[in-house]
Design a protein around this motif. Structure first.
Motif, PDB file in Angstrom:
ATOM      1  N   GLY A 143       0.808  -1.207   0.000  1.00 59.33           N
ATOM      2  CA  GLY A 143       0.000   0.000   0.000  1.00 59.33           C
ATOM      3  C   GLY A 143       0.842   1.257   0.000  1.00 59.33           C
ATOM      4  O   GLY A 143       0.473   2.264  -0.580  1.00 59.33           O
ATOM      5  N   TYR A 144       1.991   1.200   0.655  1.00 58.92           N
ATOM      6  CA  TYR A 144       2.862   2.361   0.731  1.00 58.92           C
ATOM      7  C   TYR A 144       3.590   2.616  -0.587  1.00 58.92           C
ATOM      8  O   TYR A 144       4.153   3.682  -0.783  1.00 58.92           O
ATOM      9  N   ASP A 145       3.579   1.625  -1.488  1.00 60.17           N
ATOM     10  CA  ASP A 145       4.190   1.838  -2.794  1.00 60.17           C
ATOM     11  C   ASP A 145       3.357   2.785  -3.650  1.00 60.17           C
ATOM     12  O   ASP A 145       3.831   3.317  -4.636  1.00 60.17           O
ATOM     13  N   ASN A 146       2.117   2.988  -3.273  1.00 63.34           N
ATOM     14  CA  ASN A 146       1.237   3.934  -3.957  1.00 63.34           C
ATOM     15  C   ASN A 146       1.029   5.171  -3.101  1.00 63.34           C
ATOM     16  O   ASN A 146      -0.064   5.740  -3.051  1.00 63.34           O
ATOM     17  N   SER A 147       2.101   5.569  -2.429  1.00 66.22           N
ATOM     18  CA  SER A 147       2.063   6.720  -1.538  1.00 66.22           C
ATOM     19  C   SER A 147       3.218   7.659  -1.869  1.00 66.22           C
ATOM     20  O   SER A 147       4.277   7.222  -2.321  1.00 66.22           O
ATOM     21  N   TRP A 148       2.982   8.945  -1.616  1.00 60.63           N
ATOM     22  CA  TRP A 148       3.988   9.952  -1.929  1.00 60.63           C
ATOM     23  C   TRP A 148       4.012  11.004  -0.833  1.00 60.63           C
ATOM     24  O   TRP A 148       2.986  11.338  -0.249  1.00 60.63           O
ATOM     25  N   ILE A 149       5.202  11.548  -0.596  1.00 64.59           N
ATOM     26  CA  ILE A 149       5.357  12.628   0.381  1.00 64.59           C
ATOM     27  C   ILE A 149       5.773  13.887  -0.367  1.00 64.59           C
ATOM     28  O   ILE A 149       6.761  13.882  -1.101  1.00 64.59           O
ATOM     29  N   ARG A 150       5.006  14.951  -0.182  1.00 58.44           N
ATOM     30  CA  ARG A 150       5.268  16.233  -0.829  1.00 58.44           C
ATOM     31  C   ARG A 150       5.752  17.241   0.208  1.00 58.44           C
ATOM     32  O   ARG A 150       5.231  17.312   1.311  1.00 58.44           O
ATOM     33  N   ILE A 151       6.745  18.024  -0.195  1.00 58.36           N
ATOM     34  CA  ILE A 151       7.336  18.999   0.723  1.00 58.36           C
ATOM     35  C   ILE A 151       7.375  20.374   0.044  1.00 58.36           C
ATOM     36  O   ILE A 151       7.075  20.507  -1.140  1.00 58.36           O
ATOM     37  N   ASN A 152       7.717  21.390   0.806  1.00 59.33           N
ATOM     38  CA  ASN A 152       7.956  22.718   0.241  1.00 59.33           C
ATOM     39  C   ASN A 152       9.278  22.645  -0.524  1.00 59.33           C
ATOM     40  O   ASN A 152      10.346  22.484   0.067  1.00 59.33           O
ATOM     41  N   LYS A 155      10.585  10.521   5.947  1.00 53.02           N
ATOM     42  CA  LYS A 155      10.382   9.114   5.613  1.00 53.02           C
ATOM     43  C   LYS A 155       9.251   8.534   6.456  1.00 53.02           C
ATOM     44  O   LYS A 155       9.204   8.720   7.669  1.00 53.02           O
ATOM     45  N   VAL A 156       8.330   7.846   5.765  1.00 56.42           N
ATOM     46  CA  VAL A 156       7.280   7.068   6.414  1.00 56.42           C
ATOM     47  C   VAL A 156       7.382   5.654   5.874  1.00 56.42           C
ATOM     48  O   VAL A 156       7.115   5.406   4.704  1.00 56.42           O
ATOM     49  N   ASN A 189      -5.586   2.483   1.427  1.00 56.89           N
ATOM     50  CA  ASN A 189      -6.138   2.809   2.733  1.00 56.89           C
ATOM     51  C   ASN A 189      -5.104   2.534   3.825  1.00 56.89           C
ATOM     52  O   ASN A 189      -5.263   1.625   4.639  1.00 56.89           O
ATOM     53  N   VAL A 190      -4.029   3.311   3.834  1.00 59.97           N
ATOM     54  CA  VAL A 190      -2.927   3.084   4.769  1.00 59.97           C
ATOM     55  C   VAL A 190      -3.159   3.860   6.070  1.00 59.97           C
ATOM     56  O   VAL A 190      -4.019   4.738   6.144  1.00 59.97           O
ATOM     57  N   SER A 191      -2.382   3.527   7.058  1.00 57.94           N
ATOM     58  CA  SER A 191      -2.403   4.277   8.315  1.00 57.94           C
ATOM     59  C   SER A 191      -0.983   4.731   8.622  1.00 57.94           C
ATOM     60  O   SER A 191      -0.011   4.050   8.288  1.00 57.94           O
ATOM     61  N   VAL A 192      -0.863   5.892   9.235  1.00 54.94           N
ATOM     62  CA  VAL A 192       0.444   6.454   9.577  1.00 54.94           C
ATOM     63  C   VAL A 192       0.371   6.946  11.019  1.00 54.94           C
ATOM     64  O   VAL A 192      -0.465   7.797  11.343  1.00 54.94           O
ATOM     65  N   SER A 193       1.228   6.433  11.853  1.00 58.27           N
ATOM     66  CA  SER A 193       1.223   6.823  13.259  1.00 58.27           C
ATOM     67  C   SER A 193       2.441   7.654  13.640  1.00 58.27           C
ATOM     68  O   SER A 193       2.432   8.355  14.650  1.00 58.27           O
ATOM     69  N   GLU A 194       3.509   7.591  12.819  1.00 51.92           N
ATOM     70  CA  GLU A 194       4.697   8.381  13.082  1.00 51.92           C
ATOM     71  C   GLU A 194       5.513   8.541  11.806  1.00 51.92           C
ATOM     72  O   GLU A 194       5.315   7.819  10.827  1.00 51.92           O
ATOM     73  N   PHE A 195       6.408   9.494  11.825  1.00 52.84           N
ATOM     74  CA  PHE A 195       7.309   9.707  10.690  1.00 52.84           C
ATOM     75  C   PHE A 195       8.652  10.170  11.231  1.00 52.84           C
ATOM     76  O   PHE A 195       8.781  10.520  12.419  1.00 52.84           O
ATOM     77  N   ALA A 196       9.645  10.177  10.372  1.00 57.77           N
ATOM     78  CA  ALA A 196      10.986  10.555  10.806  1.00 57.77           C
ATOM     79  C   ALA A 196      11.633  11.482   9.789  1.00 57.77           C
ATOM     80  O   ALA A 196      11.299  11.476   8.603  1.00 57.77           O
ATOM     81  N   ILE A 197      12.574  12.294  10.287  1.00 58.38           N
ATOM     82  CA  ILE A 197      13.404  13.155   9.447  1.00 58.38           C
ATOM     83  C   ILE A 197      14.801  12.558   9.422  1.00 58.38           C
ATOM     84  O   ILE A 197      15.350  12.181  10.464  1.00 58.38           O
ATOM     85  N   TYR A 198      15.364  12.470   8.221  1.00 51.03           N
ATOM     86  CA  TYR A 198      16.710  11.916   8.053  1.00 51.03           C
ATOM     87  C   TYR A 198      17.632  12.954   7.433  1.00 51.03           C
ATOM     88  O   TYR A 198      17.209  13.770   6.610  1.00 51.03           O
ATOM     89  N   ALA A 212      -7.852  11.626  -6.148  1.00 52.33           N
ATOM     90  CA  ALA A 212      -7.418  10.271  -6.496  1.00 52.33           C
ATOM     91  C   ALA A 212      -6.921   9.491  -5.282  1.00 52.33           C
ATOM     92  O   ALA A 212      -6.577   8.312  -5.402  1.00 52.33           O
ATOM     93  N   PHE A 213      -6.875  10.141  -4.116  1.00 51.36           N
ATOM     94  CA  PHE A 213      -6.226   9.527  -2.966  1.00 51.36           C
ATOM     95  C   PHE A 213      -7.235   9.110  -1.895  1.00 51.36           C
ATOM     96  O   PHE A 213      -8.156   9.856  -1.573  1.00 51.36           O
ATOM     97  N   LYS A 214      -7.018   7.926  -1.352  1.00 51.07           N
ATOM     98  CA  LYS A 214      -7.897   7.418  -0.298  1.00 51.07           C
ATOM     99  C   LYS A 214      -7.551   7.987   1.066  1.00 51.07           C
ATOM    100  O   LYS A 214      -8.403   8.074   1.945  1.00 51.07           O
ATOM    101  N   LYS A 215      -6.274   8.333   1.247  1.00 50.35           N
ATOM    102  CA  LYS A 215      -5.845   8.863   2.532  1.00 50.35           C
ATOM    103  C   LYS A 215      -4.867  10.017   2.321  1.00 50.35           C
ATOM    104  O   LYS A 215      -4.108  10.056   1.340  1.00 50.35           O
TER     105      LYS A 215
END
Length: 353
Positions: free
Chosen positions: A19-28, A99-100, A47-56, A78-81
């Motif tokens: 499911g995360y392969d069909n996910s993208w993170i957009r930034i400034n 990164k998630v 229909n993914v869930s995200v409880s935390e993320f990290a900065i690398y 086009a996005f479910k979440k």
């Protein structure tokens, strides 16, 4: 039995991560300043869930910050979440990525100067869109523009009018007062409110050479010159140059082969503002008047006349007078003036004046 269990285990792992392969993170894409809000957005077609993320760190791929500051949103487009990832508390300077699980954002920068020179940088796009002489392509285009259509005087209809210049529209070569006058006004307004942030590295023709005039005023003047040609006299307003016959494939401006009845690459039609529904074939817009276009002329001319007075005093006086005339003409012709279709039934829909 072991084989079946192993296959089931692999299938379970794939189902958990795919499911995360069909996910993208957009930034400034410009980056973030250390002491300002910092938000990234993750969208997913699953229909993914995200409880935390990290900065690398982008330098050594080491984790430098982790957070649970997440706002979750349901289906949109086009996005479910969707998720807003808030890392405002992270204030280190440098280059990083979000990164998630297996989803990584593009690399971005955190520093105090991430917005430096961006006010002038966006003018690169306007110079790229210039019609006529274009320093970006080092060529000229559309030198035969244009011929009048819909003029109430039969003797003037189909005759030549010099409406060269201005800017091409969005990824095609149509030109509209609707969009161009708005772009002119926004640039002039930005300069009036923040004159000190704009530089002078280009001349009036868009060449990389200082001319003693802020570049944003050079670009606004390019648009005002075209508006001046599109409104040559009191009560004579044109709203559009060319139409969707332009949509015949991708080509560079100098190689435009659109045919408006004057041969491939020939003159293009300038649509006279009649205040009535227009369209050069079966499709028509829903125009009810001229005031929306007249108002755009009036506002662009008025502010341009004030801000360009120091650099172009004669031109400034001319467009100040035209601003008053445009306002008067709009008052006499209330209603909206929409752009005109030809091939397809769509157009810019002005809804108010």
């Amino acid at each position: 039995m072991k084989k079946i269990f192993f296959i089931s285990l692999i299938a379970g792992i794939v189902s958990c991560t795919s499911g995360y392969d069909n996910s993208w993170i957009r930034i400034n894409q410009l980056g973030y300043m250390p002491g300002t809000p910092k938000i990234a957005v993750m969208v997913s077609k699953e229909n993914v869930s995200v409880s935390e993320f990290a900065i690398y760190s982008a330098v050594d791929d080491q984790e430098v910050f982790r957070s649970e500051e997440i706002a979750e949103f349901d289906e949109w487009g086009a996005f479910k979440k969707g998720f807003r990832l808030d890392f405002t508390q992270f204030t280190d300077k440098g280059e990083f990525y979000v990164k998630v699980k297996n989803v990584k954002s593009p690399v971005f920068r955190i520093d105090n100067d991430v917005y430096a020179n961006t006010a002038d940088f966006i003018l690169n796009y306007m110079r790229q869109q210039r019609c006529g002489y274009n320093t970006f392509y080092n060529s000229t285009c559309h030198q035969n523009d244009g011929f009048i259509i819909f003029h109430p005087d039969a003797e003037k209809d189909s005759t030549y009018i010099d409406v060269r210049g201005g800017w091409h529209d969005a990824s095609d070569y149509l030109q509209y007062v609707t969009t161009s006058a708005n772009a002119v006004y926004q640039m002039l307004f930005a300069y009036r409110e923040n004159p000190s942030i704009f530089g002078d590295e280009y001349d009036a023709m868009g060449n990389p050479e200082s001319n003693g005039i802020p570049d944003i005023l050079d670009e606004a003047k390019w648009g005002l010159d075209w508006l001046d040609r599109m409104n040559p006299s009191y009560g004579e307003m044109y709203n559009q140059l060319a139409d969707d016959r332009d949509h015949i494939g991708y080509k560079l401006p100098a190689n435009d082969t659109a045919d408006y009845g004057r041969g491939k690459g020939g003159a293009r039609p300038a649509y006279f503002c009649t205040g009535e529904p227009q369209g050069s074939e079966k499709y028509k817009n829903r125009a009810t008047g001229i005031a929306s276009t007249a108002g755009k002329y009036a506002s662009a001319f008025a502010l341009g006349g004030i801000l360009l007075e120091e650099y172009y005093p004669e031109f400034s006086e001319n467009i100040k007078a035209k601003a008053i005339d445009a306002y008067k003409w709009g008052k006499l012709n209330p209603g909206v003036c929409q752009t005109a279709p030809h091939v397809a039934a769509y157009f810019y829909e002005e809804d108010n004046c």
